[in-house]
Design a protein around this motif. Sequence first.
Motif, PDB file in Angstrom:
ATOM      1  N   ARG A  69      -2.516  -3.891   9.817  1.00 36.74           N
ATOM      2  CA  ARG A  69      -3.687  -4.105  10.671  1.00 36.74           C
ATOM      3  C   ARG A  69      -4.734  -4.946   9.953  1.00 36.74           C
ATOM      4  O   ARG A  69      -5.398  -5.792  10.560  1.00 36.74           O
ATOM      5  N   GLU A  74      -6.702  -9.269  14.929  1.00 36.00           N
ATOM      6  CA  GLU A  74      -6.557  -9.322  16.387  1.00 36.00           C
ATOM      7  C   GLU A  74      -5.117  -9.589  16.831  1.00 36.00           C
ATOM      8  O   GLU A  74      -4.770  -9.374  17.981  1.00 36.00           O
ATOM      9  N   ASP A  75      -4.282 -10.057  15.911  1.00 36.10           N
ATOM     10  CA  ASP A  75      -2.886 -10.379  16.252  1.00 36.10           C
ATOM     11  C   ASP A  75      -1.947  -9.197  16.040  1.00 36.10           C
ATOM     12  O   ASP A  75      -0.757  -9.382  15.799  1.00 36.10           O
ATOM     13  N   TYR A  76      -2.475  -7.992  16.107  1.00 35.14           N
ATOM     14  CA  TYR A  76      -1.654  -6.788  15.921  1.00 35.14           C
ATOM     15  C   TYR A  76      -0.856  -6.536  17.200  1.00 35.14           C
ATOM     16  O   TYR A  76      -1.264  -5.804  18.097  1.00 35.14           O
ATOM     17  N   THR A  77       0.319  -7.174  17.288  1.00 31.19           N
ATOM     18  CA  THR A  77       1.212  -7.079  18.446  1.00 31.19           C
ATOM     19  C   THR A  77       2.617  -6.774  17.943  1.00 31.19           C
ATOM     20  O   THR A  77       2.911  -6.962  16.751  1.00 31.19           O
ATOM     21  N   PRO A  78       3.508  -6.311  18.819  1.00 34.96           N
ATOM     22  CA  PRO A  78       4.869  -6.001  18.363  1.00 34.96           C
ATOM     23  C   PRO A  78       5.555  -7.181  17.661  1.00 34.96           C
ATOM     24  O   PRO A  78       6.188  -6.996  16.610  1.00 34.96           O
ATOM     25  N   GLU A  79       5.418  -8.374  18.222  1.00 34.41           N
ATOM     26  CA  GLU A  79       6.100  -9.535  17.654  1.00 34.41           C
ATOM     27  C   GLU A  79       5.537  -9.906  16.288  1.00 34.41           C
ATOM     28  O   GLU A  79       6.289 -10.192  15.352  1.00 34.41           O
ATOM     29  N   ARG A  80       4.211  -9.891  16.154  1.00 32.52           N
ATOM     30  CA  ARG A  80       3.607 -10.255  14.881  1.00 32.52           C
ATOM     31  C   ARG A  80       3.844  -9.185  13.824  1.00 32.52           C
ATOM     32  O   ARG A  80       3.999  -9.494  12.640  1.00 32.52           O
ATOM     33  N   ASP A 124      11.010  -3.751  18.758  1.00 29.13           N
ATOM     34  CA  ASP A 124      10.513  -2.474  19.284  1.00 29.13           C
ATOM     35  C   ASP A 124      10.687  -1.342  18.282  1.00 29.13           C
ATOM     36  O   ASP A 124       9.854  -0.425  18.206  1.00 29.13           O
ATOM     37  N   TRP A 127       7.975  -1.672  15.614  1.00 30.50           N
ATOM     38  CA  TRP A 127       6.697  -1.355  16.258  1.00 30.50           C
ATOM     39  C   TRP A 127       6.538   0.157  16.426  1.00 30.50           C
ATOM     40  O   TRP A 127       5.473   0.721  16.175  1.00 30.50           O
ATOM     41  N   ASN A 131       3.752   2.566  14.298  1.00 31.12           N
ATOM     42  CA  ASN A 131       2.719   3.220  15.099  1.00 31.12           C
ATOM     43  C   ASN A 131       2.976   4.708  15.319  1.00 31.12           C
ATOM     44  O   ASN A 131       2.380   5.316  16.216  1.00 31.12           O
ATOM     45  N   ARG A 173      -1.281   5.297  21.752  1.00 32.44           N
ATOM     46  CA  ARG A 173      -0.355   4.184  21.551  1.00 32.44           C
ATOM     47  C   ARG A 173       1.027   4.701  21.180  1.00 32.44           C
ATOM     48  O   ARG A 173       2.045   4.245  21.700  1.00 32.44           O
TER      49      ARG A 173
END
Length: 272
Positions: A69, A74-80, A124, A127, A131, A173
């Motif tokens: 994180r 701000e780019d905390y996404t599954p892909e990144r 996935d 991710w 999380n 989440r």
Amino acid sequence: LTLTVEFSPAPVGEIATRSHIGAEIRLGPVVRFSLVSSSGLADEPLAIEVEGFDFELLPDIFQMRAMIRRDLGEDYTPERVYEWWVKHVGEHFSLETSKARRIIESIFGLRSFQLAVPSHVKVDTVWALVNAAPTSIASLEVVEERPDDFRIIAHTRAAAPPLAPTSAEEAERCAKIMRDTLVRDEKVGDVFAPSAFNFMRFLQGHNVGQPGASVARLTKLLTAAHTWGPGSDGWRKHDDTWLAVDAKNVFGRTERENGRILWRVLDKGRLP
């Protein structure tokens, strides 16, 4: 009817790596199971209140998430997050010391997984692990779904100290990831990670219209292993839970079942 067990100090249950679950069992100094209701009717659930039985986040997952994180912002996404994992996880978390890394490697290292699953499943899976959140069990419901098929669901309470600090956003989440995964990847998960998917049904299956966890499978997961030890090659030599699996014959049939938990007292090694 109440069953109460007191511990001093309370033990911690390490879940075998090949069960693919990013948590460990944390018992309180007092563990209590209280029967709330039982009508005796086959279609009525057995309700049990629970105290002192929690699933704690693996310490390296907590550290890993904070680091990712911080790096992604701000780019905390599954892909990144998956890209970060591929590029950087080895720099900070070694297979010799990181349980979280071994969990992922135990799945990704399967040749059948590499050949059969869509690419999004790797994204996935990472991710979901990153999380993960601690879970405090408040109550249980057991019902006979079909003859001799008993299912169990958990109702949870907000995690509180001594469990790892977790915000309401992080808890939701994690819960949403489990719900989405059960719906989207049910068939794949039941093949490559049956224990993990059964565990997710225990916590979230009832929220997506699926049966709860299989009592038989959950019982095996939460039973102390009678045999365990490290593997013979590579990073598996550093994983004391690698041999906590069922004994099978040359035809792949189970000859002796084994539990999946190694109990220990914090800072005192594993229990005999």
